[in-house]
Design a protein around this motif. Structure first.
Motif, PDB file in Angstrom:
ATOM      1  N   ILE A 135     -17.576  -2.254 -13.562  1.00  8.48           N
ATOM      2  CA  ILE A 135     -18.714  -3.166 -13.703  1.00  8.48           C
ATOM      3  C   ILE A 135     -19.662  -3.004 -12.514  1.00  8.48           C
ATOM      4  N   LYS A 192     -23.527  -1.696 -12.601  1.00 12.90           N
ATOM      5  CA  LYS A 192     -24.636  -2.501 -12.073  1.00 12.90           C
ATOM      6  C   LYS A 192     -25.525  -1.661 -11.160  1.00 12.90           C
ATOM      7  N   GLN A 249     -13.086  -3.321 -21.226  1.00 14.61           N
ATOM      8  CA  GLN A 249     -13.128  -4.651 -20.607  1.00 14.61           C
ATOM      9  C   GLN A 249     -14.408  -4.837 -19.795  1.00 14.61           C
ATOM     10  N   ALA A 250     -14.818  -3.777 -19.127  1.00 10.37           N
ATOM     11  CA  ALA A 250     -16.045  -3.859 -18.323  1.00 10.37           C
ATOM     12  C   ALA A 250     -17.263  -4.088 -19.207  1.00 10.37           C
ATOM     13  N   ASP A 288     -17.384  -5.427 -22.051  1.00 11.90           N
ATOM     14  CA  ASP A 288     -17.389  -6.754 -22.659  1.00 11.90           C
ATOM     15  C   ASP A 288     -18.263  -7.707 -21.840  1.00 11.90           C
ATOM     16  N   GLN A 289     -18.451  -7.389 -20.567  1.00  8.61           N
ATOM     17  CA  GLN A 289     -19.222  -8.252 -19.669  1.00  8.61           C
ATOM     18  C   GLN A 289     -20.618  -7.712 -19.373  1.00  8.61           C
ATOM     19  N   LEU A 290     -20.910  -6.521 -19.832  1.00  6.97           N
ATOM     20  CA  LEU A 290     -22.213  -5.902 -19.559  1.00  6.97           C
ATOM     21  C   LEU A 290     -23.064  -5.892 -20.817  1.00  6.97           C
ATOM     22  N   GLN A 291     -24.327  -6.240 -20.663  1.00  9.35           N
ATOM     23  CA  GLN A 291     -25.272  -6.197 -21.764  1.00  9.35           C
ATOM     24  C   GLN A 291     -26.294  -5.100 -21.495  1.00  9.35           C
TER      25      GLN A 291
END
Length: 382
Positions: A292, A296, A327-328, A330-333
């Motif tokens: 993640i 970023k 999993q990463a 799932d949190q990144l758009q």
């Protein structure tokens, strides 16, 4: 780490290298006050930015009155040079120049030594001199076991100056500059131009120093001068998070485990007609948090149009990497295409996990993955 001109001149002065009188200012009013304090007939007003080409960009002007000092200071403080806004200026005593020379110490990695570079054709066109008339540039490698004793410095000085008095002064400057270079763990110490004045004296009217980041812990006084550019700040942030990151000019973001593979990945992108946006080595971890943070950093670059994740699973298993990526993300758009190439331990399991997630374009070979990344950036059908 780069230093501003005024900071480099402070270091030069401590080592006895002659520089002109100067005052750092940040407003036109301060510039006028500095002009009065210096008590000279003419001054140079110089933008303080961490890039070259200031003169050609209008960042250096001469003034011989308070009115002109104020006017030029205001003009320079309102410009941006190569993406760097000018927030400070140096008001320097103008020097009556008879001749300009170039002098620097830097690292010659091929020779594994410091190299002294000199030229009798110094000034703001030195890059053009090096390109068109390289014979005017003198290179002298310095044996690390010998350094720069007086007899060697004197020999080098006489290549630029035939008169004994001028060569004597140059000998001292060379030894002082070399000492500043070595003692501060610099990768560059440059005077351009080193000027011969009409009175026959030598002055360093510009100064540049670049320091080895890996040695800054030994020089807290130098580290205190650090004013990172946005790119340097990004690289420092990446380092704090355990990554090796260097920003480049392309549009394909690269996330790779291993420096050698990262270099190969960039070469492959260039081979297929693409352009890498960065070098990013995340090491061997499949930790989702690390992925993640790496993403970023990549997505912070507005030029990135696709991300190429190239992973070799040795000790790190490919299925663990795949789970970490899922999993990463799932949190990144992000709508940016993400191409993943997995090879190594449990690669088939890892690829299946990624394909089933429907978030990634999955490749088996580096050729296939590189082609997918380049085509996605160019808008071509895969």
């Amino acid at each position: 780490m780069k230093a501003h001109e005024y900071q480099a001149k402070e270091i030069f002065s401590r080592y006895g290298i002659p520089v002109e009188q100067h005052v750092l200012c940040s407003t036109p009013d301060e510039a006028v006050t500095a002009f009065r304090q210096l008590g000279v007939n003419k001054v140079a007003i110089k933008a303080q930015v961490l890039t070259g080409g200031r003169g050609k960009a209008g960042g250096v002007k001469l003034a011989d009155s308070e009115t002109l000092v104020r006017q030029h200071a205001q003009e320079i403080l309102n410009i941006t040079i190569k993406g760097f806004p000018v927030t400070r200026i140096l008001i320097s005593e103008a020097v009556d120049i008879a001749a300009e020379y170039y002098t620097s110490f830097t690292i010659d990695r091929n020779a594994r030594s410091v190299v002294l570079i000199m030229s009798a054709a110094g000034g703001m066109d030195i890059e053009e001199v090096a390109r068109k008339t390289p014979e005017k540039i003198i290179h002298c490698n310095i044996d690390p076991l010998i350094g720069l004793p007086k007899y060697l410095a004197q020999r080098f000085a006489f290549t630029l100056f035939k008169q004994a008095e001028q060569a004597k002064r140059m000998t001292t400057i060379l030894q002082d500059l070399y000492k500043a270079f070595i003692e501060n763990d610099a990768s560059l110490a440059e005077i351009n131009p080193l000027v011969l004045t009409a009175k026959g004296t030598l002055r360093a009217i510009d100064a540049k120093m670049v320091f080895d980041d890996n040695a800054l812990y030994r020089h807290p006084d130098v580290q205190a001068l650090f004013e990172p550019t946005p790119e340097e700040q990004l690289e420092a942030t990446a380092k704090e998070r355990g990554f090796s990151y260097v920003r480049m000019d392309g549009d394909i973001g690269c996330m790779v485990n291993g420096a050698g593979l990262a270099m190969t990945t960039m070469d492959m992108i260039k081979l297929y007609g693409g352009s890498p946006a960065n070098f990013l080595d995340i090491g061997g971890s499949s930790n989702p948090v690390k992925v993640i943070e790496a993403m970023k950093i990549l997505l912070n670059d507005s030029k990135v149009k696709a991300v190429f994740i190239n992973i070799f699973g040795g000790i790190t298993r490919c299925d663990d990497v795949a789970i970490g990526l899922i999993q990463a993300f799932d949190q990144l758009q992000t709508d940016i295409p993400v191409i993943v190439r997995l090879t190594g331990t449990n690669e088939n399991i890892g690829r299946k996990l990624l394909k089933d997630s429907n978030r990634f374009q999955v490749a088996e070979t580096m050729n296939e993955a590189t082609l997918m990344a380049v085509k996605s950036v160019k808008g071509e059908t895969l």
